[in-house]
Enzyme design. Structure first.
Site, PDB file in Angstrom:
ATOM      1  N   LYS A  21       1.090  -1.464   0.188  1.00 16.73           N
ATOM      2  CA  LYS A  21      -0.400   0.335  -0.050  1.00 16.73           C
ATOM      3  C   LYS A  21       0.902   0.910  -0.123  1.00 16.73           C
ATOM      4  O   LYS A  21       0.545   2.392  -0.739  1.00 16.73           O
ATOM      5  CB  LYS A  21      -1.160  -0.075   1.446  1.00 16.73           C
ATOM      6  CG  LYS A  21      -1.653  -1.544   1.097  1.00 16.73           C
ATOM      7  CD  LYS A  21      -2.659  -0.888   2.803  1.00 16.73           C
ATOM      8  CE  LYS A  21      -1.451  -1.281   4.005  1.00 16.73           C
ATOM      9  NZ  LYS A  21      -1.211  -2.174   3.737  1.00 16.73           N
ATOM     10  N   ASP A  87      -0.883   8.493   4.229  1.00 18.96           N
ATOM     11  CA  ASP A  87      -0.563   6.961   4.412  1.00 18.96           C
ATOM     12  C   ASP A  87      -1.246   6.272   6.124  1.00 18.96           C
ATOM     13  O   ASP A  87      -1.176   7.231   6.711  1.00 18.96           O
ATOM     14  CB  ASP A  87       0.777   6.877   4.429  1.00 18.96           C
ATOM     15  CG  ASP A  87       1.207   5.284   4.459  1.00 18.96           C
ATOM     16  OD1 ASP A  87       0.568   4.433   3.904  1.00 18.96           O
ATOM     17  OD2 ASP A  87       2.330   5.295   4.715  1.00 18.96           O
ATOM     18  N   GLU A  88      -1.021   5.003   6.175  1.00 16.80           N
ATOM     19  CA  GLU A  88      -1.975   4.225   7.370  1.00 16.80           C
ATOM     20  C   GLU A  88      -3.562   5.102   7.795  1.00 16.80           C
ATOM     21  O   GLU A  88      -3.367   5.843   9.515  1.00 16.80           O
ATOM     22  CB  GLU A  88      -0.796   4.087   8.244  1.00 16.80           C
ATOM     23  CG  GLU A  88       0.656   4.038   7.725  1.00 16.80           C
ATOM     24  CD  GLU A  88       0.583   2.531   7.343  1.00 16.80           C
ATOM     25  OE1 GLU A  88      -0.304   1.861   7.531  1.00 16.80           O
ATOM     26  OE2 GLU A  88       2.013   1.513   7.258  1.00 16.80           O
ATOM     27  N   LEU A  89      -4.257   5.272   7.209  1.00 17.02           N
ATOM     28  CA  LEU A  89      -5.009   6.328   8.044  1.00 17.02           C
ATOM     29  C   LEU A  89      -5.972   5.737   9.236  1.00 17.02           C
ATOM     30  O   LEU A  89      -6.413   6.460   9.648  1.00 17.02           O
ATOM     31  CB  LEU A  89      -6.236   6.674   6.133  1.00 17.02           C
ATOM     32  CG  LEU A  89      -7.665   7.204   7.208  1.00 17.02           C
ATOM     33  CD1 LEU A  89      -7.811   8.378   6.021  1.00 17.02           C
ATOM     34  CD2 LEU A  89      -8.831   6.404   6.513  1.00 17.02           C
ATOM     35  N   HIS A  90      -5.708   3.822   8.670  1.00 20.60           N
ATOM     36  CA  HIS A  90      -6.468   3.599  10.103  1.00 20.60           C
ATOM     37  C   HIS A  90      -5.864   3.058  11.447  1.00 20.60           C
ATOM     38  O   HIS A  90      -6.457   3.064  12.095  1.00 20.60           O
ATOM     39  CB  HIS A  90      -6.478   1.834  10.134  1.00 20.60           C
ATOM     40  CG  HIS A  90      -5.240   1.519   9.744  1.00 20.60           C
ATOM     41  ND1 HIS A  90      -4.338   1.968   8.765  1.00 20.60           N
ATOM     42  CD2 HIS A  90      -4.169   1.229  10.639  1.00 20.60           C
ATOM     43  CE1 HIS A  90      -2.791   0.807   8.779  1.00 20.60           C
ATOM     44  NE2 HIS A  90      -2.854   1.099   9.939  1.00 20.60           N
ATOM     45  N   CYS A 147       0.814 -14.965   1.378  1.00 20.01           N
ATOM     46  CA  CYS A 147       0.426 -15.244   2.913  1.00 20.01           C
ATOM     47  C   CYS A 147       2.306 -16.094   2.828  1.00 20.01           C
ATOM     48  O   CYS A 147       2.533 -16.871   2.094  1.00 20.01           O
ATOM     49  CB  CYS A 147      -0.740 -17.112   2.439  1.00 20.01           C
ATOM     50  SG  CYS A 147      -0.728 -18.076   3.728  1.00 20.01           S
ATOM     51  N   CYS A 150       1.517 -20.738   2.888  1.00 20.41           N
ATOM     52  CA  CYS A 150       1.953 -21.074   1.798  1.00 20.41           C
ATOM     53  C   CYS A 150       1.442 -20.901   0.706  1.00 20.41           C
ATOM     54  O   CYS A 150       1.632 -21.311  -0.769  1.00 20.41           O
ATOM     55  CB  CYS A 150      -0.038 -21.768   1.317  1.00 20.41           C
ATOM     56  SG  CYS A 150      -1.184 -20.298   0.920  1.00 20.41           S
ATOM     57  N   CYS A 188      -5.043 -19.516   5.485  1.00 22.33           N
ATOM     58  CA  CYS A 188      -4.406 -20.200   6.824  1.00 22.33           C
ATOM     59  C   CYS A 188      -4.781 -18.707   7.893  1.00 22.33           C
ATOM     60  O   CYS A 188      -3.968 -19.499   9.093  1.00 22.33           O
ATOM     61  CB  CYS A 188      -2.871 -19.648   6.050  1.00 22.33           C
ATOM     62  SG  CYS A 188      -2.612 -21.035   4.863  1.00 22.33           S
TER      63      CYS A 188
HETATM   64  P1  ADP Z   1       2.122  -1.970   3.459  1.00 15.89           P
HETATM   65  O1  ADP Z   1       1.873  -0.159   2.885  1.00 15.89           O
HETATM   66  O2  ADP Z   1       0.922  -2.543   2.634  1.00 15.89           O
HETATM   67  O3  ADP Z   1       2.324  -2.423   4.400  1.00 15.89           O
HETATM   68  P2  ADP Z   1       4.145  -1.701   2.077  1.00 15.89           P
HETATM   69  O4  ADP Z   1       4.109  -0.936   0.456  1.00 15.89           O
HETATM   70  O5  ADP Z   1       4.888  -0.769   3.644  1.00 15.89           O
HETATM   71  O6  ADP Z   1       2.976  -2.448   2.489  1.00 15.89           O
HETATM   72  O7  ADP Z   1       5.744  -3.455   1.943  1.00 15.89           O
HETATM   73  C1  ADP Z   1       5.789  -3.665   0.939  1.00 15.89           C
HETATM   74  C2  ADP Z   1       6.878  -4.877   0.609  1.00 15.89           C
HETATM   75  O8  ADP Z   1       6.575  -5.668   2.009  1.00 15.89           O
HETATM   76  C3  ADP Z   1       6.836  -5.826  -0.211  1.00 15.89           C
HETATM   77  O9  ADP Z   1       7.203  -4.905  -1.998  1.00 15.89           O
HETATM   78  C4  ADP Z   1       8.007  -6.837  -0.015  1.00 15.89           C
HETATM   79  O10 ADP Z   1       9.304  -6.504  -0.058  1.00 15.89           O
HETATM   80  C5  ADP Z   1       7.819  -6.624   1.571  1.00 15.89           C
HETATM   81  N1  ADP Z   1       6.894  -7.796   2.522  1.00 15.89           N
HETATM   82  C6  ADP Z   1       7.864  -8.498   3.671  1.00 15.89           C
HETATM   83  N2  ADP Z   1       6.844  -9.208   3.923  1.00 15.89           N
HETATM   84  C7  ADP Z   1       5.724  -9.588   2.529  1.00 15.89           C
HETATM   85  C8  ADP Z   1       4.786 -10.456   2.272  1.00 15.89           C
HETATM   86  N3  ADP Z   1       4.607 -11.824   2.733  1.00 15.89           N
HETATM   87  N4  ADP Z   1       4.305 -10.691   1.095  1.00 15.89           N
HETATM   88  C9  ADP Z   1       4.383  -9.950   0.451  1.00 15.89           C
HETATM   89  N5  ADP Z   1       5.861  -9.093   0.513  1.00 15.89           N
HETATM   90  C10 ADP Z   1       6.000  -8.521   1.464  1.00 15.89           C
HETATM   91 ZN    ZN Z   2      -1.987 -19.483   2.860  1.00 18.20          ZN
END
Ligand code: ADP
Ligand code: ZN
Length: 193
Positions: A21, A87-90, A147, A150, A188
């Site tokens: 996000k 960002d992080e509105l919640h 996930c 899985c 999961c």
């Molecule tokens: P969000 O804001 O949704 O928490 P970010 O934009 O901060 O996500 O981060 C996304 C990045 O997190 C991905 O590009 C990847 O590098 C990393 N990442 C870590 N764990 C995972 C996961 N389980 N699935 C997908 N990406 C992951």
């Molecule tokens: Zn799963």
């Protein structure tokens, strides 16, 4: 100022933790900068994971931001700005209805409002402000993580305490990273009890 038909809109980027996000918000805001539009990016004071004054994704991209606690503060900084990103509105410690009203007000005045946040809390229940904005938005993008169990597309943020699902009566907001939260798919995900 301008009417919604002159460009005001709400875009919501939602999904579980690690779904990208913040990365997507940063990508859109880099384009706004290239287009030489005026903008402000806001990040909640609650988000203590990174330095104040920045949005940062888990993959390391960063952009300057204003750290605030309430929608009232956002509105004072966002007057007459073409693009307002939140960002992080919640994570804002403000009345969800105020957050929604503020986004609507900005969009009604002609601003492009880009909001990123979790759609679901660790109990897999919708965050009220996000739920309303998802319905009101002109554009909704729901992103997926992977996930960790899985490898399927993940839509849930599993909060863990000592490797076990956090109980249902734990606080809704606890800021943490990979040690506390895992991205999981519906199958999961272990419901909090
Ligand atoms: P969000 O804001 O949704 O928490 P970010 O934009 O901060 O996500 O981060 C996304 C990045 O997190 C991905 O590009 C990847 O590098 C990393 N990442 C870590 N764990 C995972 C996961 N389980 N699935 C997908 N990406 C992951
Ligand atoms: Zn799963």
């Amino acid at each position: 100022m301008t009417r919604p038909s002159d460009g005001g809109r709400i875009e919501v980027i939602c999904g579980c933790m690690y779904s990208g996000k913040t990365e997507e918000l940063i990508r859109r805001m880099r384009q706004v900068r290239i287009a030489r539009q005026s903008y402000r990016i806001f990040t909640p004071r609650m988000d203590t994971r990174y330095a104040e004054g920045q949005v940062a994704s888990h993959s390391g991209s960063r952009l300057e931001a204003i750290t605030v606690a309430t929608m009232r503060e956002i509105l004072t900084y966002a007057q007459d700005v073409q693009v307002v990103a939140i960002d992080e509105l919640h994570l804002f410690d403000d009345d969800p209805a105020e957050m929604v009203r503020g986004c609507q007000w900005l969009a009604n005045r002609g601003a492009r409002v880009i909001v990123a946040g979790l759609d679901l809390n660790y109990r897999a229940e919708p965050f009220p402000a996000m739920m309303h904005l998802l319905a009101l938005a002109e554009q909704v993008d729901k992103l997926y993580a992977i996930c960790v169990k899985c490898g399927a597309y993940a839509t849930r943020s599993q909060r863990l305490i000592d490797g076990k699902p956090a109980p249902a009566d734990a606080p809704t907001i606890v800021v943490g990273g990979l040690d506390m939260y895992e991205a999981r798919c519906r199958a999961c995900y272990e419901p909090a009890v």
